[in-house]
Design an enzyme around this catalytic site. Structure first.
Site, PDB file in Angstrom:
ATOM      1  N   ASP A  16      -6.800  40.050-105.124  1.00  0.00           N
ATOM      2  CA  ASP A  16      -5.855  40.858-105.936  1.00  0.00           C
ATOM      3  C   ASP A  16      -6.525  42.216-106.773  1.00  0.00           C
ATOM      4  OD1 ASP A  16      -3.391  41.394-107.401  1.00  0.00           O
ATOM      5  OD2 ASP A  16      -3.910  40.434-109.237  1.00  0.00           O
ATOM      6  N   CYS A  68      14.023  26.660-102.827  1.00  0.00           N
ATOM      7  CA  CYS A  68      14.855  27.014-104.066  1.00  0.00           C
ATOM      8  C   CYS A  68      16.204  26.737-104.118  1.00  0.00           C
ATOM      9  CB  CYS A  68      14.612  28.588-104.191  1.00  0.00           C
ATOM     10  SG  CYS A  68      13.076  29.225-104.662  1.00  0.00           S
ATOM     11  N   CYS A  76      19.261  26.835-106.955  1.00  0.00           N
ATOM     12  CA  CYS A  76      18.775  27.091-108.319  1.00  0.00           C
ATOM     13  C   CYS A  76      18.655  28.662-108.812  1.00  0.00           C
ATOM     14  CB  CYS A  76      17.382  26.244-108.371  1.00  0.00           C
ATOM     15  SG  CYS A  76      16.822  26.457-110.029  1.00  0.00           S
ATOM     16  N   CYS A  90      15.181  30.647-112.662  1.00  0.00           N
ATOM     17  CA  CYS A  90      14.278  31.671-113.059  1.00  0.00           C
ATOM     18  C   CYS A  90      14.929  32.979-113.343  1.00  0.00           C
ATOM     19  CB  CYS A  90      13.111  31.783-112.081  1.00  0.00           C
ATOM     20  SG  CYS A  90      13.794  32.212-110.334  1.00  0.00           S
ATOM     21  N   CYS A 137      10.604  26.711-113.909  1.00  0.00           N
ATOM     22  CA  CYS A 137      10.910  26.299-112.529  1.00  0.00           C
ATOM     23  C   CYS A 137      10.833  24.853-112.519  1.00  0.00           C
ATOM     24  CB  CYS A 137       9.816  27.034-111.533  1.00  0.00           C
ATOM     25  SG  CYS A 137      10.105  26.340-110.149  1.00  0.00           S
TER      26      CYS A 137
END
Length: 365
Positions: A125, A179, A182, A185, A239
């Site tokens: 990162d 997913c 849904c 989030c 989630c």
């Protein structure tokens, strides 16, 4: 390789090709073109190198993608109700994860070089490498509607690392998107930062606002911040796939008790030296005392704690940093309108910063 990764403490290890065309580069280019990266100028500056692994390292043929589960012991959403305390994103409640992951990655990379003789480069990162799309391509999980990586084993709680190599390795199959219909989030986001599923406008995201954004918090988002003083876990924590995730051993060993739910009053009292001491070794240290204090004062304004005015708000009306002064003004207006009016009468005319003058000019909340 995968067994060695497990032995080093990685939760999963998968492989993908790094030299194949992919759609992630075009999506990133669109994200930047629409200005959704906000003040993260480094993203625009490194766009061409970031669009594909081979744009950064032409010899890269494969990516060994690693994941570490950092699943929390407690539900971060429940802690949003504890308004006298500051809510810090789970990933930042301990030492810097870059250090945690990079040491292991280097060990794994050394072993791979000794075995294969291939060239490698290690990433956590900190370089222009899109790790989430690579992780999805390798099969570690999939990028959910919140744009973060999801795993059927670890939910949303994954640190990622990568070892790029010049070796052409057999790739794993990518993970499918699970997913479905849904929207949890998307719907929970306090600032409506998702213009559509799988899209993020960072300028509206509390993680961006509390960490990357350097100016005053826009007034439209201050109430929505609640007690979130560094990052936001709402879209991760809600989630449904998290029900399969276990509390990580890493979290138990690595998290620091004083960063799990610090008191706002204590944080507001930190000068620069004390800030550096408290957050030594933490990713929060890079944010700096003034930006953190800005966030803390917004949280104090949302706390309903009028008892915090004398010790935690009023002293910062005279802070050297205008961003801090402005946040203190807003907090005072939230907690005590009469006191705000009295302090405005005493201080506003002497203020020299236009941004702080604008805070005094706002109507009490």
């Amino acid at each position: 390789m995968k067994l060695a990764a497990r032995d080093l403490g990685f939760s999963d290890c998968r492989i993908c090709r790094a030299d194949e065309p992919w759609a992630a580069g075009a999506r990133l280019e669109e994200f930047v073109a629409e200005g959704r990266h906000g003040e993260m100028g480094w993203m625009e500056a490194t766009l061409e190198r970031r669009k594909a692994p081979t744009a950064m390292w032409p010899d890269a043929k494969s990516a060994i993608m690693l994941a570490v589960n950092y699943g929390p012991e407690t539900d971060p959403l429940a802690q949003l109700e504890l308004r006298a305390h500051g809510n810090i994103s789970v990933y930042a409640r301990g030492g810097d994860y870059h250090d945690l992951i990079k040491k292991r990655l280097k060990q794994l990379a050394r072993a791979f070089v000794e075995m294969s003789g291939a060239e490698v480069k290690v990433f956590v990162d900190t370089a222009p490498l899109m790790e989430k799309p690579l992780a999805a391509k390798a099969g570690l999980g999939w990028q959910g509607k919140h744009t973060n990586l999801l795993s059927r084993e670890h939910g949303s709680w994954l640190f990622l690392g990568a070892v790029l190599t010049s070796a052409a390795l057999e790739p794993d199959a990518p993970e499918e998107d699970h997913c479905g219909s849904c929207r949890a989030c998307l719907d929970i986001c306090p600032t409506a930062a998702f213009p559509a599923p799988y899209q993020l406008d960072a300028r509206r995201c509390i993680s961006y606002l509390t960490i990357e954004h350097g100016g005053p918090i826009p007034t439209e988002f201050r109430k929505s911040m609640g007690n979130r003083i560094y990052g936001c876990d709402d879209c991760l924590a809600v989630c449904p796939w998290n029900k399969f995730a276990s509390t990580s051993a890493e979290q138990k060993l690595w998290a620091r008790a004083e960063l799990k739910l610090p008191e706002l009053e204590a944080l507001a009292a930190l000068d620069d030296a004390a800030f550096r001491e408290v957050f030594s070794g933490s990713p929060i240290k890079r944010t700096g005392r003034n930006r953190m204090l800005r966030n803390v004062l917004i949280a104090i304004g949302n706390s309903g704690g009028a008892h915090l005015i004398e010790r935690s708000v009023l002293p910062h009306l005279s802070d050297d940093d205008p961003i801090v002064r402005g946040a203190a003004i807003w907090a005072l207006a939230c907690l005590d309108k009469a006191r705000f009016a009295a302090e405005r009468e005493a201080r506003a005319d002497a203020e020299t910063d236009d941004g702080v003058k604008a805070e005094w000019a706002l109507m009490p909340i």
